[in-house]
Enzyme design. Sequence first.
Site, PDB file in Angstrom:
ATOM      1  N   THR A  41     -63.275   4.308 -12.381  1.00 17.31           N
ATOM      2  CA  THR A  41     -62.185   4.347 -11.213  1.00 17.31           C
ATOM      3  C   THR A  41     -62.487   5.952 -10.340  1.00 17.31           C
ATOM      4  O   THR A  41     -62.725   6.963 -11.065  1.00 17.31           O
ATOM      5  CB  THR A  41     -60.703   4.278 -11.553  1.00 17.31           C
ATOM      6  OG1 THR A  41     -59.996   4.636 -10.509  1.00 17.31           O
ATOM      7  CG2 THR A  41     -60.701   5.282 -12.940  1.00 17.31           C
ATOM      8  N   ASP A  42     -62.196   5.847  -9.048  1.00 14.32           N
ATOM      9  CA  ASP A  42     -62.124   7.004  -8.555  1.00 14.32           C
ATOM     10  C   ASP A  42     -60.878   7.959  -8.778  1.00 14.32           C
ATOM     11  O   ASP A  42     -60.949   9.148  -8.555  1.00 14.32           O
ATOM     12  CB  ASP A  42     -62.137   6.805  -6.877  1.00 14.32           C
ATOM     13  CG  ASP A  42     -60.813   6.185  -6.453  1.00 14.32           C
ATOM     14  OD1 ASP A  42     -59.982   5.576  -7.413  1.00 14.32           O
ATOM     15  OD2 ASP A  42     -60.463   5.666  -5.154  1.00 14.32           O
ATOM     16  N   TYR A 102     -53.292   7.038 -17.326  1.00 13.28           N
ATOM     17  CA  TYR A 102     -54.303   6.011 -17.250  1.00 13.28           C
ATOM     18  C   TYR A 102     -55.542   6.703 -16.693  1.00 13.28           C
ATOM     19  O   TYR A 102     -56.740   6.372 -17.506  1.00 13.28           O
ATOM     20  CB  TYR A 102     -53.957   5.084 -16.105  1.00 13.28           C
ATOM     21  CG  TYR A 102     -54.986   4.502 -15.401  1.00 13.28           C
ATOM     22  CD1 TYR A 102     -55.890   3.289 -16.341  1.00 13.28           C
ATOM     23  CD2 TYR A 102     -55.318   4.485 -14.086  1.00 13.28           C
ATOM     24  CE1 TYR A 102     -56.695   2.894 -15.556  1.00 13.28           C
ATOM     25  CE2 TYR A 102     -56.435   3.846 -13.667  1.00 13.28           C
ATOM     26  CZ  TYR A 102     -57.316   3.078 -14.264  1.00 13.28           C
ATOM     27  OH  TYR A 102     -58.359   2.492 -13.677  1.00 13.28           O
ATOM     28  N   LYS A 125     -59.440   7.122 -18.353  1.00 12.31           N
ATOM     29  CA  LYS A 125     -60.663   6.521 -17.889  1.00 12.31           C
ATOM     30  C   LYS A 125     -61.591   7.741 -17.870  1.00 12.31           C
ATOM     31  O   LYS A 125     -62.649   7.754 -18.032  1.00 12.31           O
ATOM     32  CB  LYS A 125     -60.364   5.948 -16.534  1.00 12.31           C
ATOM     33  CG  LYS A 125     -59.423   5.023 -16.717  1.00 12.31           C
ATOM     34  CD  LYS A 125     -60.328   3.727 -17.198  1.00 12.31           C
ATOM     35  CE  LYS A 125     -61.454   3.266 -16.306  1.00 12.31           C
ATOM     36  NZ  LYS A 125     -61.967   1.975 -17.270  1.00 12.31           N
TER      37      LYS A 125
HETATM   38  P1  NAD Z   1     -56.862  -5.789 -15.347  1.00 14.55           P
HETATM   39  O1  NAD Z   1     -55.602  -5.102 -15.969  1.00 14.55           O
HETATM   40  O2  NAD Z   1     -56.742  -6.865 -14.353  1.00 14.55           O
HETATM   41  O3  NAD Z   1     -57.668  -6.366 -16.494  1.00 14.55           O
HETATM   42  C1  NAD Z   1     -58.100  -5.885 -17.757  1.00 14.55           C
HETATM   43  C2  NAD Z   1     -58.384  -7.006 -18.633  1.00 14.55           C
HETATM   44  O4  NAD Z   1     -59.005  -6.207 -19.857  1.00 14.55           O
HETATM   45  C3  NAD Z   1     -57.349  -8.038 -19.089  1.00 14.55           C
HETATM   46  O5  NAD Z   1     -58.009  -9.213 -19.043  1.00 14.55           O
HETATM   47  C4  NAD Z   1     -57.159  -7.452 -20.571  1.00 14.55           C
HETATM   48  O6  NAD Z   1     -56.771  -8.675 -21.427  1.00 14.55           O
HETATM   49  C5  NAD Z   1     -58.235  -7.049 -21.055  1.00 14.55           C
HETATM   50  N1  NAD Z   1     -58.100  -6.004 -22.133  1.00 14.55           N
HETATM   51  C6  NAD Z   1     -57.074  -4.723 -22.280  1.00 14.55           C
HETATM   52  N2  NAD Z   1     -57.305  -4.267 -23.545  1.00 14.55           N
HETATM   53  C7  NAD Z   1     -58.062  -5.042 -24.143  1.00 14.55           C
HETATM   54  C8  NAD Z   1     -58.779  -4.822 -25.443  1.00 14.55           C
HETATM   55  N3  NAD Z   1     -58.406  -4.012 -26.234  1.00 14.55           N
HETATM   56  N4  NAD Z   1     -59.835  -5.418 -25.824  1.00 14.55           N
HETATM   57  C9  NAD Z   1     -60.377  -6.697 -24.847  1.00 14.55           C
HETATM   58  N5  NAD Z   1     -59.597  -6.794 -23.629  1.00 14.55           N
HETATM   59  C10 NAD Z   1     -59.017  -5.942 -23.251  1.00 14.55           C
HETATM   60  O7  NAD Z   1     -57.782  -4.773 -14.683  1.00 14.55           O
HETATM   61  P2  NAD Z   1     -58.740  -4.561 -13.467  1.00 14.55           P
HETATM   62  O8  NAD Z   1     -58.136  -4.301 -12.436  1.00 14.55           O
HETATM   63  O9  NAD Z   1     -59.528  -5.866 -13.505  1.00 14.55           O
HETATM   64  O10 NAD Z   1     -59.808  -3.544 -13.936  1.00 14.55           O
HETATM   65  C11 NAD Z   1     -60.802  -3.772 -14.693  1.00 14.55           C
HETATM   66  C12 NAD Z   1     -61.674  -2.437 -14.889  1.00 14.55           C
HETATM   67  O11 NAD Z   1     -61.830  -1.738 -13.474  1.00 14.55           O
HETATM   68  C13 NAD Z   1     -60.809  -1.249 -15.546  1.00 14.55           C
HETATM   69  O12 NAD Z   1     -61.727  -0.530 -16.214  1.00 14.55           O
HETATM   70  C14 NAD Z   1     -60.282  -0.295 -14.301  1.00 14.55           C
HETATM   71  O13 NAD Z   1     -60.119   0.947 -14.919  1.00 14.55           O
HETATM   72  C15 NAD Z   1     -61.655  -0.459 -13.437  1.00 14.55           C
HETATM   73  N6  NAD Z   1     -61.037  -0.278 -11.936  1.00 14.55           N
HETATM   74  C16 NAD Z   1     -60.124  -0.915 -11.317  1.00 14.55           C
HETATM   75  C17 NAD Z   1     -59.663  -1.005 -10.206  1.00 14.55           C
HETATM   76  C18 NAD Z   1     -58.665  -1.598  -9.449  1.00 14.55           C
HETATM   77  O14 NAD Z   1     -58.496  -1.516  -8.289  1.00 14.55           O
HETATM   78  N7  NAD Z   1     -58.011  -2.597  -9.997  1.00 14.55           N
HETATM   79  C19 NAD Z   1     -60.635   0.118  -9.412  1.00 14.55           C
HETATM   80  C20 NAD Z   1     -61.675   0.733  -9.940  1.00 14.55           C
HETATM   81  C21 NAD Z   1     -61.813   0.655 -11.309  1.00 14.55           C
HETATM   82  O1  DAU Z   2     -58.325   3.835  -7.416  1.00 11.09           O
HETATM   83  C1  DAU Z   2     -58.675   2.933  -8.282  1.00 11.09           C
HETATM   84  C2  DAU Z   2     -57.431   2.449  -9.088  1.00 11.09           C
HETATM   85  O2  DAU Z   2     -56.769   1.516  -8.153  1.00 11.09           O
HETATM   86  C3  DAU Z   2     -57.689   1.727 -10.215  1.00 11.09           C
HETATM   87  O3  DAU Z   2     -58.264   2.713 -11.213  1.00 11.09           O
HETATM   88  C4  DAU Z   2     -56.180   1.310 -10.866  1.00 11.09           C
HETATM   89  O4  DAU Z   2     -56.587   0.362 -12.027  1.00 11.09           O
HETATM   90  C5  DAU Z   2     -55.652   0.449  -9.754  1.00 11.09           C
HETATM   91  O5  DAU Z   2     -54.380   0.007 -10.490  1.00 11.09           O
HETATM   92  C6  DAU Z   2     -55.321   1.093  -8.690  1.00 11.09           C
HETATM   93  O6  DAU Z   2     -54.447   2.138  -8.808  1.00 11.09           O
HETATM   94  P1  DAU Z   2     -53.457   2.644  -7.966  1.00 11.09           P
HETATM   95  O7  DAU Z   2     -52.247   3.207  -8.799  1.00 11.09           O
HETATM   96  O8  DAU Z   2     -53.710   3.260  -6.644  1.00 11.09           O
HETATM   97  O9  DAU Z   2     -52.724   1.002  -7.565  1.00 11.09           O
HETATM   98  P2  DAU Z   2     -51.497   0.385  -7.280  1.00 11.09           P
HETATM   99  O10 DAU Z   2     -51.744  -1.066  -7.026  1.00 11.09           O
HETATM  100  O11 DAU Z   2     -50.642   0.466  -8.663  1.00 11.09           O
HETATM  101  O12 DAU Z   2     -50.839   1.152  -6.344  1.00 11.09           O
HETATM  102  C7  DAU Z   2     -51.445   1.313  -4.993  1.00 11.09           C
HETATM  103  C8  DAU Z   2     -50.516   2.428  -4.256  1.00 11.09           C
HETATM  104  O13 DAU Z   2     -49.178   1.630  -3.843  1.00 11.09           O
HETATM  105  C9  DAU Z   2     -49.892   3.487  -5.007  1.00 11.09           C
HETATM  106  O14 DAU Z   2     -49.928   4.622  -3.972  1.00 11.09           O
HETATM  107  C10 DAU Z   2     -48.704   3.190  -5.445  1.00 11.09           C
HETATM  108  C11 DAU Z   2     -48.098   2.369  -4.369  1.00 11.09           C
HETATM  109  N1  DAU Z   2     -47.290   1.193  -4.548  1.00 11.09           N
HETATM  110  C12 DAU Z   2     -47.509   0.551  -5.645  1.00 11.09           C
HETATM  111  C13 DAU Z   2     -46.685  -0.603  -6.154  1.00 11.09           C
HETATM  112  C14 DAU Z   2     -46.701  -1.387  -7.526  1.00 11.09           C
HETATM  113  C15 DAU Z   2     -45.962   0.961  -3.917  1.00 11.09           C
HETATM  114  O15 DAU Z   2     -45.735   1.591  -2.877  1.00 11.09           O
HETATM  115  N2  DAU Z   2     -45.129  -0.077  -4.282  1.00 11.09           N
HETATM  116  C16 DAU Z   2     -45.411  -0.786  -5.450  1.00 11.09           C
HETATM  117  O16 DAU Z   2     -44.603  -1.647  -5.550  1.00 11.09           O
END
Ligand code: NAD
Ligand code: DAU
Length: 332
Positions: A121-122, A148, A152
């Site tokens: 992640t960034d 978190y 990472k």
């Molecule tokens: P998510 O929470 O939707 O999915 C995570 C998955 O990992 C789930 O299916 C969960 O059951 C599984 N998991 C958790 N613990 C586990 C374990 N011990 N063994 C096996 N499986 C396990 O997350 P996401 O948003 O899909 O993110 C996926 C990856 O991308 C993560 O590594 C996250 O850091 C990274 N990432 C996410 C974002 C974003 O915006 N969501 C951005 C950049 C990077």
């Molecule tokens: O930047 C990449 C990351 O983006 C990933 O590594 C994480 O896994 C992913 O969850 C996400 O992190 P953020 O904390 O940025 O995402 P989130 O969706 O939780 O929140 C996005 C923004 O919105 C953040 O500034 C918090 C705000 N927020 C979030 C929630 C849930 C609100 O204002 N209201 C809300 O209800």
Amino acid sequence: MVGILVTGGAGFIGSNFAQLVLESSDDRVTVLDALTYAGNRASLAGLDASRFSLVEGSVCDPDLVDRLVAEHDVVVHFAAESHNDNSLRDPSPFIQTNLVGTYTLLEAVRRHGTRYHHISTDEVYGDLELDDPQRFTETTPYNPSSPYSSTKAGSDLLVRAWVRSFGVQATISNCSNNYGPYQHVEKFIPRQITNVIDGIRPKLYGAGANVRDWIHVTDHNRAVLRIIEAGRIGETYLIGADGESDNKSVIELILRLMGRPADAYDHVTDRAGHDMRYAIDSTKLRTELGWSPTFQDFESGLAATIDWYRDNEAWWRPMKQATEARYAAVGQ
Ligand code: NAD
Ligand code: DAU
């Protein structure tokens, strides 16, 4: 045919990745997923069973991980505890899955000489001021803020050390905020969409000036495939689509697209240590690997995502009430 082990493939990005691989190649995919609260079998429904299987288990289980790594050509490691707010309530699963899980996979790919791609992640770079002309690049120093993002960051550093010390064949990507189908309703965009559907006012943390750099999940996954195909071993690639927007504007856009007044939302308690701004400079990925995003228009991507949540209530409904109860307990 290549065999790809996708950890965390029942989550948001991993399930979209499994679907993309099966659609765009003749490769075989095995998902290893612990099916935590964030993992959902329904996100993998309908995939071609002749080339796809789901193994329920943890990336922290060394015997299971060793066996599965031995049976595949490539490992793509998405599995993580992924939500900042949860990490503030209880960091312990983040330490276990994000650090110990990555270590367990690295030891297995080291033993078997398997190609490994690490999804990160960034947020490992900390945050930027709103008026900072700089964006994150591959050489920005690590400075994570939350439990978190610090786990990472630690997992990225493990990968770098295993490449240098043990010659592990790994690449790393650090992506900005994803949006699209199958994202858990605890996250910002799906939480607000499903709130509006349920007649609940969207919840904005603090003043809502915080900026996130939005990218469609398919563009993230296309970049991952390109890095696996042509990325240089040991290198890090930043993935971003020039999608900066502040949270207040995103909520107002969701409300407009859903036919509600732009001010029909509530300000709630801010996140502790809330990062102000993320912004990615993806020049390296674009120039070296020729990647560019296909979803150029955030408004139409968001409108399609709203339609997906409207059309797939059966997918998100079972998780909605418990998610909102967790937020309500901390005034969010
Ligand atoms: P998510 O929470 O939707 O999915 C995570 C998955 O990992 C789930 O299916 C969960 O059951 C599984 N998991 C958790 N613990 C586990 C374990 N011990 N063994 C096996 N499986 C396990 O997350 P996401 O948003 O899909 O993110 C996926 C990856 O991308 C993560 O590594 C996250 O850091 C990274 N990432 C996410 C974002 C974003 O915006 N969501 C951005 C950049 C990077
Ligand atoms: O930047 C990449 C990351 O983006 C990933 O590594 C994480 O896994 C992913 O969850 C996400 O992190 P953020 O904390 O940025 O995402 P989130 O969706 O939780 O929140 C996005 C923004 O919105 C953040 O500034 C918090 C705000 N927020 C979030 C929630 C849930 C609100 O204002 N209201 C809300 O209800």
